[in-house]
Write a protein that holds these residues in place. Sequence first.
Motif, short mmCIF file in Angstrom:
data_model
loop_
_atom_site.label_atom_id
_atom_site.label_comp_id
_atom_site.label_asym_id
_atom_site.label_seq_id
_atom_site.Cartn_x
_atom_site.Cartn_y
_atom_site.Cartn_z
N ASP A 85 0.81 -1.21 0.00
CA ASP A 85 0.00 0.00 0.00
C ASP A 85 0.85 1.27 0.00
OD1 ASP A 85 -2.34 1.46 0.01
OD2 ASP A 85 -2.57 1.39 2.19
N LYS A 91 -7.30 3.91 -3.29
CA LYS A 91 -8.26 3.14 -2.50
C LYS A 91 -9.66 3.18 -3.11
CE LYS A 91 -7.59 5.06 1.53
NZ LYS A 91 -7.77 5.31 2.99
N ARG A 123 -4.05 -1.33 -5.25
CA ARG A 123 -2.95 -1.22 -4.30
C ARG A 123 -1.65 -1.24 -5.08
NH1 ARG A 123 -3.27 -5.99 -1.48
NH2 ARG A 123 -1.27 -6.71 -2.29
N ASN A 153 -7.25 -4.71 -4.77
CA ASN A 153 -7.14 -4.90 -3.33
C ASN A 153 -8.34 -5.61 -2.73
OD1 ASN A 153 -5.55 -4.53 -0.99
ND2 ASN A 153 -6.75 -2.75 -0.37
#
Length: 243
Positions: A46, A58, A63, A159
């Motif tokens: 991240d 996000k 990610r 992610n």
Amino acid sequence: MGNELNFFGHVVSPDIRMLYDMNGVLYDTEWFQTAKNTELYYMYRDMYRNEKEHEAIKSQHLRYDITIIPPQMLGKEYVKTAGHYHPNVPGASTSYSELYQVLEGEADYLFQKMNGETIEDVVCIKAIVEDIVVVPPGYGHVTINSSNKTLKMANWVCNDFSSMYQPIKEHAGAAYYLLKNGYVPNSKYTKIPAIRYLKPTDASILGLAKGEDMYNLINDLNKLDFLKNPHLYDTMYSKLLVK
């Protein structure tokens, strides 16, 4: 604390893969029995340049990670990642993919497609600094550092899932191990085809100039939609697997 990575002022501590974490996926099991538990490689999850970009990443369910793999031998085998597969996208029969770029050093990206106990396809892409490599849906993958230089690589990934390590671990590793004299097949698989050697991905399909840092995709994250919705990009992925 140690091995922190400063990414545009964003300092991140790594998840550390230890030698003992690799139990069950190594070629040289005799060496492993008496080896000291040591640090193998470092995973920085991240990463982002600033909070605005972090929020953008996000919001797109993406990610950006960096992994650093110093050179060493694991007995007779070159240092490598543990290897994993990705699950299918919910509601689809296509698994998530992943995008890599070598930032420093060199890498062997080994992909394998499995059907039951049989390996249908094995692909190796040798990559150097600035090269980009896309892992297609359906392929498990392992990264190997067979050079005498530290490998530093980045990846973009969706992610929304957790990687699956068990399918490779339950077969004692990937379809091939890389030793000093070359690749040797893993007898734990029923059938293994010969390795197909392909070139790194053409960066232009992502809208990047050759050699451009792929973190720049932060400027148009829609170009990474294929990581979130791989089932919509069959044509693109099929081109990646042809010489």
